[in-house]
Design an enzyme around this catalytic site. Structure first.
Site, PDB file in Angstrom:
ATOM      1  N   ARG A  95      37.891 -21.453  81.062  1.00  9.27           N
ATOM      2  CA  ARG A  95      38.892 -20.572  81.623  1.00  9.27           C
ATOM      3  C   ARG A  95      39.268 -19.493  80.759  1.00  9.27           C
ATOM      4  O   ARG A  95      39.688 -18.623  81.501  1.00  9.27           O
ATOM      5  CB  ARG A  95      39.958 -21.640  82.112  1.00  9.27           C
ATOM      6  CG  ARG A  95      39.410 -22.514  83.193  1.00  9.27           C
ATOM      7  CD  ARG A  95      40.767 -23.543  83.344  1.00  9.27           C
ATOM      8  NE  ARG A  95      40.936 -24.369  82.342  1.00  9.27           N
ATOM      9  CZ  ARG A  95      41.401 -25.361  82.238  1.00  9.27           C
ATOM     10  NH1 ARG A  95      41.632 -25.959  83.504  1.00  9.27           N
ATOM     11  NH2 ARG A  95      41.489 -26.144  80.995  1.00  9.27           N
ATOM     12  N   GLU A 155      40.911 -35.608  69.930  1.00 11.76           N
ATOM     13  CA  GLU A 155      41.555 -37.047  70.008  1.00 11.76           C
ATOM     14  C   GLU A 155      40.304 -37.969  69.709  1.00 11.76           C
ATOM     15  O   GLU A 155      40.436 -38.857  69.310  1.00 11.76           O
ATOM     16  CB  GLU A 155      42.168 -37.096  71.222  1.00 11.76           C
ATOM     17  CG  GLU A 155      43.606 -36.281  71.338  1.00 11.76           C
ATOM     18  CD  GLU A 155      44.101 -36.505  72.501  1.00 11.76           C
ATOM     19  OE1 GLU A 155      44.114 -37.620  73.295  1.00 11.76           O
ATOM     20  OE2 GLU A 155      44.853 -35.404  73.083  1.00 11.76           O
TER      21      GLU A 155
END
Length: 177
Positions: free
Chosen positions: A61, A98
């Site tokens: 994006r 993560e």
């Protein structure tokens, strides 16, 4: 006010991509030419104030946001891509997520000596991707003069991580939640 306009065009999508997550969908903003132009104008102002010579957009994006900024400011656009997507010689920077690790790449010939680079992306979350982009720009021999994002998720402390991993690189967000 720009923040109110932008916020009015960002849609919350609950439980996407998994339960408990509220995804910030920017496609309504992109579909509204006046809001898209206002956002592009703010990023262009950041590029000019930083005296940038190039604009970097982060896959995917960030490409949509950074490319019109580069055009408007009459600067070069440099894509930073996921591993294996660029042909030719690259600098690769790996960083922790993560759930594992990711790698960003940038062409080795992207910058000239003295280039000043504004990094543009849609969201600043934990700061890992932005910190890796700063490192990639530095490896390319250019000076990162700022990270500008549409939306900062303040509760994830990405700004603090960037301050630790990329000291001296200013961070601007058009909207903070």
């Amino acid at each position: 006010m720009i923040a109110e306009l932008l916020a009015s065009r960002i849609r919350d999508v609950p439980d996407y991509p998994k339960p408990g997550i509220v995804f910030k969908d920017i496609t309504p903003l992109l579909a509204d030419p006046k809001t898209f132009r206002a956002m592009t104008g703010e990023f262009t102002r950041h590029a000019r104030e930083a005296r940038a010579t190039k604009v970097v957009g982060l896959e995917a994006r960030g490409f949509i946001l950074a490319a019109p900024v580069a055009v408007e400011a009459e600067l070069g656009f440099i894509p930073v891509r996921k591993a294996g997507k660029l042909p030719g010689a690259v600098y690769a920077v790996s960083y922790a997520l993560e759930y594992g690790e990711a790698t960003l790449e940038i062409h080795r010939d992207s910058f000239q000596p003295g280039d000043r680079v504004l990094i543009v992306d849609d969201v600043l979350a934990t700061g890992g991707t932005a910190a890796a982009a700063v490192e990639a720009v530095r490896r390319g021999g250019a000076e990162p003069v700022g990270v500008s994002v549409l939306l900062e998720l303040g509760f994830l402390s990405g700004r603090a991580r960037l301050a630790a991993d990329a000291p001296g690189v200013p961070v601007t967000a058009l909207l903070r939640v």
